[in-house]
Design a protein around this motif. Structure first.
Motif, PDB file in Angstrom:
ATOM      1  N   GLN A  89       0.869  -1.170   0.000  1.00  0.00           N
ATOM      2  CA  GLN A  89       0.000   0.000   0.000  1.00  0.00           C
ATOM      3  C   GLN A  89       0.911   1.227   0.000  1.00  0.00           C
ATOM      4  OE1 GLN A  89      -2.800   0.195   3.242  1.00  0.00           O
ATOM      5  NE2 GLN A  89      -3.081   2.408   3.011  1.00  0.00           N
ATOM      6  N   VAL A  90       0.722   2.099  -0.983  1.00  0.00           N
ATOM      7  CA  VAL A  90       1.611   3.247  -1.153  1.00  0.00           C
ATOM      8  C   VAL A  90       0.912   4.534  -0.733  1.00  0.00           C
ATOM      9  CG1 VAL A  90       2.926   4.626  -2.810  1.00  0.00           C
ATOM     10  CG2 VAL A  90       2.894   2.125  -3.014  1.00  0.00           C
ATOM     11  N   GLU A  91       1.551   5.285   0.141  1.00  0.00           N
ATOM     12  CA  GLU A  91       1.064   6.604   0.536  1.00  0.00           C
ATOM     13  C   GLU A  91       2.148   7.625   0.215  1.00  0.00           C
ATOM     14  OE1 GLU A  91      -0.450   7.023   4.440  1.00  0.00           O
ATOM     15  OE2 GLU A  91      -1.704   5.239   4.356  1.00  0.00           O
ATOM     16  N   VAL A  92       1.754   8.678  -0.516  1.00  0.00           N
ATOM     17  CA  VAL A  92       2.705   9.707  -0.927  1.00  0.00           C
ATOM     18  C   VAL A  92       2.294  11.044  -0.311  1.00  0.00           C
ATOM     19  CG1 VAL A  92       3.679  10.987  -2.870  1.00  0.00           C
ATOM     20  CG2 VAL A  92       3.261   8.532  -3.078  1.00  0.00           C
ATOM     21  N   GLY A  93       3.202  11.656   0.422  1.00  0.00           N
ATOM     22  CA  GLY A  93       2.949  12.948   1.044  1.00  0.00           C
ATOM     23  C   GLY A  93       4.067  13.928   0.734  1.00  0.00           C
ATOM     24  N   HIS A  94       3.863  15.148   1.150  1.00  0.00           N
ATOM     25  CA  HIS A  94       4.836  16.214   0.897  1.00  0.00           C
ATOM     26  C   HIS A  94       6.023  16.100   1.842  1.00  0.00           C
ATOM     27  CE1 HIS A  94       6.421  20.170   0.008  1.00  0.00           C
ATOM     28  NE2 HIS A  94       5.485  20.339  -0.896  1.00  0.00           N
ATOM     29  N   ASP A  95       7.214  16.450   1.360  1.00  0.00           N
ATOM     30  CA  ASP A  95       8.391  16.394   2.236  1.00  0.00           C
ATOM     31  C   ASP A  95       8.296  17.405   3.371  1.00  0.00           C
ATOM     32  OD1 ASP A  95       8.816  18.649   0.640  1.00  0.00           O
ATOM     33  OD2 ASP A  95      10.957  18.275   0.372  1.00  0.00           O
ATOM     34  N   LEU A  96       7.476  18.419   3.211  1.00  0.00           N
ATOM     35  CA  LEU A  96       7.291  19.389   4.285  1.00  0.00           C
ATOM     36  C   LEU A  96       6.574  18.748   5.474  1.00  0.00           C
ATOM     37  CD1 LEU A  96       7.725  22.285   5.184  1.00  0.00           C
ATOM     38  CD2 LEU A  96       5.566  22.905   4.076  1.00  0.00           C
ATOM     39  N   LEU A  97       5.630  17.855   5.197  1.00  0.00           N
ATOM     40  CA  LEU A  97       4.962  17.123   6.267  1.00  0.00           C
ATOM     41  C   LEU A  97       5.960  16.214   6.982  1.00  0.00           C
ATOM     42  CD1 LEU A  97       2.360  16.418   7.768  1.00  0.00           C
ATOM     43  CD2 LEU A  97       1.891  14.695   6.002  1.00  0.00           C
ATOM     44  N   ALA A  98       6.868  15.608   6.208  1.00  0.00           N
ATOM     45  CA  ALA A  98       7.921  14.781   6.818  1.00  0.00           C
ATOM     46  C   ALA A  98       8.779  15.618   7.752  1.00  0.00           C
ATOM     47  CB  ALA A  98       8.787  14.145   5.732  1.00  0.00           C
ATOM     48  N   ALA A  99       9.146  16.818   7.307  1.00  0.00           N
ATOM     49  CA  ALA A  99       9.967  17.702   8.134  1.00  0.00           C
ATOM     50  C   ALA A  99       9.243  18.067   9.422  1.00  0.00           C
ATOM     51  CB  ALA A  99      10.323  18.963   7.348  1.00  0.00           C
ATOM     52  N   SER A 120       8.406  25.923   4.142  1.00  0.00           N
ATOM     53  CA  SER A 120       8.148  26.261   5.542  1.00  0.00           C
ATOM     54  C   SER A 120       6.667  26.107   5.822  1.00  0.00           C
ATOM     55  CB  SER A 120       8.598  27.701   5.838  1.00  0.00           C
ATOM     56  OG  SER A 120       7.938  28.615   4.968  1.00  0.00           O
ATOM     57  N   CYS A 121       6.329  25.987   7.109  1.00  0.00           N
ATOM     58  CA  CYS A 121       4.913  25.802   7.445  1.00  0.00           C
ATOM     59  C   CYS A 121       4.663  26.007   8.926  1.00  0.00           C
ATOM     60  CB  CYS A 121       4.453  24.405   7.060  1.00  0.00           C
ATOM     61  SG  CYS A 121       5.127  23.080   8.112  1.00  0.00           S
ATOM     62  N   ILE A 122       3.375  26.128   9.242  1.00  0.00           N
ATOM     63  CA  ILE A 122       2.876  25.987  10.595  1.00  0.00           C
ATOM     64  C   ILE A 122       2.168  24.635  10.655  1.00  0.00           C
ATOM     65  CG2 ILE A 122       1.414  26.953  12.406  1.00  0.00           C
ATOM     66  CD1 ILE A 122       3.787  28.744  11.633  1.00  0.00           C
ATOM     67  N   GLN A 126      -0.547  17.341  13.700  1.00  0.00           N
ATOM     68  CA  GLN A 126      -1.002  16.258  12.828  1.00  0.00           C
ATOM     69  C   GLN A 126      -0.821  16.608  11.357  1.00  0.00           C
ATOM     70  OE1 GLN A 126      -4.908  14.709  13.716  1.00  0.00           O
ATOM     71  NE2 GLN A 126      -4.614  14.857  15.916  1.00  0.00           N
ATOM     72  N   GLU A 127      -1.233  17.832  11.005  1.00  0.00           N
ATOM     73  CA  GLU A 127      -1.180  18.251   9.605  1.00  0.00           C
ATOM     74  C   GLU A 127      -0.645  19.676   9.485  1.00  0.00           C
ATOM     75  OE1 GLU A 127      -1.755  16.186   7.209  1.00  0.00           O
ATOM     76  OE2 GLU A 127      -2.644  14.559   8.397  1.00  0.00           O
ATOM     77  N   ILE A 128      -0.273  20.041   8.271  1.00  0.00           N
ATOM     78  CA  ILE A 128       0.157  21.408   7.986  1.00  0.00           C
ATOM     79  C   ILE A 128      -1.078  22.295   7.881  1.00  0.00           C
ATOM     80  CG2 ILE A 128       1.200  22.886   6.212  1.00  0.00           C
ATOM     81  CD1 ILE A 128       3.036  20.417   5.581  1.00  0.00           C
ATOM     82  N   THR A 129      -1.087  23.396   8.619  1.00  0.00           N
ATOM     83  CA  THR A 129      -2.245  24.290   8.614  1.00  0.00           C
ATOM     84  C   THR A 129      -1.995  25.582   7.860  1.00  0.00           C
ATOM     85  OG1 THR A 129      -1.555  25.225  10.753  1.00  0.00           O
ATOM     86  CG2 THR A 129      -3.104  23.367  10.793  1.00  0.00           C
ATOM     87  N   HIS A 130      -0.740  25.957   7.648  1.00  0.00           N
ATOM     88  CA  HIS A 130      -0.424  27.188   6.919  1.00  0.00           C
ATOM     89  C   HIS A 130       0.915  27.018   6.221  1.00  0.00           C
ATOM     90  CE1 HIS A 130      -0.153  31.902   6.989  1.00  0.00           C
ATOM     91  NE2 HIS A 130      -0.196  31.405   5.770  1.00  0.00           N
ATOM     92  N   ASN A 131       0.911  27.269   4.922  1.00  0.00           N
ATOM     93  CA  ASN A 131       2.138  27.176   4.131  1.00  0.00           C
ATOM     94  C   ASN A 131       2.201  28.337   3.149  1.00  0.00           C
ATOM     95  OD1 ASN A 131       2.901  25.673   1.083  1.00  0.00           O
ATOM     96  ND2 ASN A 131       4.486  25.959   2.610  1.00  0.00           N
ATOM     97  N   GLN A 229       6.503  36.374   7.217  1.00  0.00           N
ATOM     98  CA  GLN A 229       5.164  36.589   6.665  1.00  0.00           C
ATOM     99  C   GLN A 229       4.103  35.743   7.361  1.00  0.00           C
ATOM    100  OE1 GLN A 229       4.810  39.165   4.542  1.00  0.00           O
ATOM    101  NE2 GLN A 229       7.022  39.365   4.910  1.00  0.00           N
ATOM    102  N   TYR A 230       4.527  34.783   8.201  1.00  0.00           N
ATOM    103  CA  TYR A 230       3.562  34.007   8.969  1.00  0.00           C
ATOM    104  C   TYR A 230       3.050  34.843  10.144  1.00  0.00           C
ATOM    105  CZ  TYR A 230       4.912  29.745   6.490  1.00  0.00           C
ATOM    106  OH  TYR A 230       5.140  28.795   5.517  1.00  0.00           O
ATOM    107  N   PRO A 231       1.742  34.863  10.380  1.00  0.00           N
ATOM    108  CA  PRO A 231       1.208  35.608  11.528  1.00  0.00           C
ATOM    109  C   PRO A 231       1.821  35.113  12.839  1.00  0.00           C
ATOM    110  CG  PRO A 231      -0.568  34.921  10.050  1.00  0.00           C
ATOM    111  CD  PRO A 231       0.676  34.235   9.580  1.00  0.00           C
ATOM    112  N   ASP A 232       2.226  36.055  13.680  1.00  0.00           N
ATOM    113  CA  ASP A 232       2.787  35.723  15.005  1.00  0.00           C
ATOM    114  C   ASP A 232       3.978  34.779  14.916  1.00  0.00           C
ATOM    115  OD1 ASP A 232       0.704  37.223  16.265  1.00  0.00           O
ATOM    116  OD2 ASP A 232      -0.632  35.495  16.070  1.00  0.00           O
TER     117      ASP A 232
END
Length: 286
Positions: A89-99, A120-122, A126-131, A229-232
């Protein structure tokens, strides 16, 4: 048996995890679906993966990759992996989520990648909420290896590089300005080509003042155009993964402090912490 893979644009780090959580690590080249297609990935994996890998016993592949920005790009990688690992079973996600998962686990916070490219992200645990999109290596990727390499190459081509550095650069690579232009504009994987010269910046001991300014300017652009540029943003600890961030971490830590952020983890690669994340998640799901 499961596989966890962290794929950058230049290199992919893999870990095979057996039923007793024994880890076997190996590497292949990187696969950014903006630059390579499924067939390329399949052929490269057939050559690059260990020949004694128990393909038929692998039930799950968790792949995190650079350039997996949407379903279309993820499908390119997923199609290739399904051909190479037909029983998994293959699941592919973003390397930013891995980071984010490697740096923060199940805690919320700020996470960044500074390698061949930038991101970069917030993260909410569990998940990325702002990128904020890095806009890739032509339009953006401030602070990345390709960004640093482009500046170095531009100075060399225009004759703006100090003479002692230019001599060392030519002696190292034996490239003329025309050959550099040919590699950037007519050959594939220009982002990887540009990023490869960040190593020269790191290794240079001819004119530290010149190369230090290139790195400082790159990280200044990264914080000015992306991080701030990210809030706070100052409410978060600065956490980063990637060879460029790790190799130049003294400059990076200074820049983060200048922008009012406390420094957290700065790692070369997420693979060890990412594997631990999957082990912990599997244990919770039992």
């Amino acid at each position: 048996m499961i596989i966890i893979a962290d794929g950058g644009s230049t290199k992919t780090n893999w870990c095979l995890l057996d039923d007793s959580n024994k880890k076997i690590y190996f590497n292949t080249e990187g696969y950014n679906p903006y630059f390579v297609d499924s067939d390329y990935i399949v052929q490269s994996l057939k050559k690059g993966l260990p020949q004694d890998l128990p393909f038929e016993k692998i039930t799950e592949v968790n792949y995190y990759g650079a350039g997996v920005h949407n379903g279309e790009k993820a499908k390119i990688v997923e199609t290739a992996l399904s051909k190479v690992f037909p029983t998994a079973q293959v699941e592919v996600g973003h390397d930013l989520l891995a980071a984010a998962r490697a740096l923060l686990g199940d805690q919320s916070g700020f996470a960044a990648i500074l390698g061949t490219g930038t991101n970069s992200c917030i993260y909410d645990g569990q998940e990325i909420t702002h990128n904020i999109d890095s806009a890739a290596y032509i339009l953006g990727d401030e602070g990345s290896g390709s960004f640093i390499g482009k500046k170095l190459l531009t100075d060399f081509i225009r004759g703006l590089m100090p003479a002692d550095v230019a001599e060392a650069f030519f002696n190292t690579y034996k490239l003329t300005p025309d050959e550099i232009m040919d590699n950037v504009y007519t050959k594939p994987l220009a982002n990887r080509f540009c990023a490869s010269f960040s190593k020269f910046v790191y290794d240079n001991n001819v004119n530290i003042q010149y190369t230090r300014k290139i790195v400082d300017d790159a990280f200044e652009a990264f914080f000015k155009n992306l991080v701030s540029q990210y809030p706070d943003f100052q409410a978060y600890t600065f956490n980063c993964i990637g060879s460029v961030g790790y190799n130049f971490r003294n400059v990076l830590e200074e820049k983060a402090t200048q922008y009012g952020m406390k420094v957290g983890k700065i790692l070369r690669s997420p693979i060890d912490d990412l594997v631990q994340f999957h082990i912990s998640r599997a244990a919770k799901n039992k």
